[in-house]
Every structure is written in structure tokens, then in C-alpha cells.
Enzyme design. Sequence first.
Site, PDB file in Angstrom:
ATOM      1  CG  HIS A 102      -0.276  -0.189   2.529  1.00  0.00           C
ATOM      2  ND1 HIS A 102       0.754  -1.055   3.488  1.00  0.00           N
ATOM      3  CD2 HIS A 102      -0.241   1.464   3.009  1.00  0.00           C
ATOM      4  CE1 HIS A 102       0.600  -0.516   4.369  1.00  0.00           C
ATOM      5  NE2 HIS A 102       0.479   0.743   4.672  1.00  0.00           N
ATOM      6  CG  ASP A 104       1.344   5.623   4.786  1.00  0.00           C
ATOM      7  OD1 ASP A 104       0.634   3.744   4.574  1.00  0.00           O
ATOM      8  OD2 ASP A 104       2.694   5.174   4.981  1.00  0.00           O
ATOM      9  CG  HIS A 239       5.150   0.902   3.276  1.00  0.00           C
ATOM     10  ND1 HIS A 239       4.385   2.846   2.806  1.00  0.00           N
ATOM     11  CD2 HIS A 239       4.186   1.263   4.284  1.00  0.00           C
ATOM     12  CE1 HIS A 239       3.440   3.108   3.071  1.00  0.00           C
ATOM     13  NE2 HIS A 239       3.455   1.769   4.436  1.00  0.00           N
ATOM     14  NE  ARG A 253       1.985   6.564   9.815  1.00  0.00           N
ATOM     15  CZ  ARG A 253       1.767   5.904   9.386  1.00  0.00           C
ATOM     16  NH1 ARG A 253       1.150   4.215   8.446  1.00  0.00           N
ATOM     17  NH2 ARG A 253       0.154   5.705   9.438  1.00  0.00           N
TER      18      ARG A 253
END
Length: 290
Positions: A102, A104, A239, A253
Site C-alpha cells: 500500500h 499511505d 511498502h 510514526r
Amino acid sequence: MPGSTSSTLFEVRPVSGALGAEVHGVDLAHLTDAGFAELHRLLLEHLVIFVVGQQDLPPAAHVAFGRRFGEVELHPYLPRLDGHPEIVVIDSDNGGKVDIWHTDMTFHTSPPLASILQIVQCPPVGGDTVWTNQYLVYEQLSAPMRDLLDGLTAIHVIRIGNEFTSRAEHPVVRVHPETGRRALYVNRLFTSHIPQLTRNESDALLDHLFDFSEQPQFTCRYRWRSGDVAVWDNRVTQHYAVNDYVGRRLGQRVTVLGDQPAGDPPRWPHYQAVPGQRYWPSRTNAVENY
């Protein structure tokens, strides 16, 4: 291009021939303007950079580093670090395993510019992350395929429970706002369909593009160490978090808000089915209507 080891300030070690580089000699908690400019340059060159040895990075410095790139996001769905709402906690013990390719949050009208992930705890074996270079993916498609894709858009959605809570339409081929290069911009997790095509045509084309973009020659795979910080350009990468481990994998994150993806305008209108015409949907995240 990936493969260069030149840097005016830091030691740079490429991870693969496609993308990715480790950067040594950085202290993100005390980063100078010159140091940030060099990291930004390396990010545009390598697409994902791994800043090693940041075990002592305070959460406030993590957020401050993200703000050098732009406004940071308050994620609407994921758990956040106490006292630092800008930091999302990705915990394998609490559902934090995304073992599907995917990019983000492409379901937003303006998806993120970059993600900055620090691994706080990692298993002794496994738990790597893999990235793809979507520049290379686009460039290695045939000329007729690139010409077709340049004239298409794609619908990106997210489903929370049984509800579709966000929806956006983006070019299938995105032009990077800083480099001017073209990159394929669809992904398995959030791309529902190409509205200029019939659903069956869209499913077949997207399946081909997904399979093509996930080939090993377009990727780098990174073995985490506690304290490592990865920064990736969300505009030109996908990723995949490899779910091959036992134990806990804990990350924090920060996500940097981006702009609206730009590309060529669509050359065809949205497909309109003949009244009564039906197709068998195959995409698990497909919406009922175009």
C-alpha cells in the site's frame, strides 16, 4: 539515482539498486538546517532513507523533524502516543500488522507527503519492511501501456467496518511535484477501480499493475534495529510490513501532510453502464457504484 553514496555531511550506504539508503552520522534531535537540507536531498534521491542510531530521539524531536517537511497529521483512525497526538503508535500486539502492499492514505484528497517511522522495539528475527520504487515501475511498462495509464484516474477508498468513510479520485500516473518524474500511483489496499473502464476491465488492469509493481527488482527490504528511523516519500513508493515474526514489533510514526496528486487530465469520461448491464465485482474493497 539510487546507488550513489555521495553526501556532503553524512555517510550513505545504499540498501538496494532500486531504492533505499542507510544514513549514518545523523542526530535527529539536534539537526541543523544544513543537515535537514541534506536529508531532504537524499530522500528525493533514494525515496526511502534509514537514519540509524536514534534510540535517544525524544517524541517532541520526532514531531519537530516531521514539521520541517510540512504540517503533520492527526490520524483519524489509529491509536496515538500519550501526550503527543501527532505520533501514531503501530503495535503488533494491537493490530499493527499491515502485510499488504500500500501507499499511505491515498483515500484522502491530499495524501501524505512523507511518513517518518521509528521502530522502538523489534523482534529478534523477522519483521522487515519492503518498499517499491514506483518511478521504476512506471518507466519499465511498455510505451502503449504508459500512454493508456497517463489518461486514466483511479478511485481510492477506505472501509471502516461496513462503511466507506473516505473516497478520492487521483491520476493513475502521478507527476512528482519536486522532481517532475512520473510514477504509478495505485495500490492493493486502497485503490478500488478505474472509473473510465468497465469494472471487469478495471479489475484486470489493476491486478496486472499490482503484480507488476511488486516484483523484486523494484524493491528494497530493510532489517530493523531498535531506534532506526525510516523516512519515505509517500508520493512515489509503496511498502509492505512482512508478518513473519513472533514477539512484539512496536513503532511510532509521524505523517506529513501532502498536496493533491497531479497528473495528466483524464482523456475519457467515467464509464456509464448500459441500463440493466451487470458485472461481477472482484475487488474486496470495491464500491457498489461508480
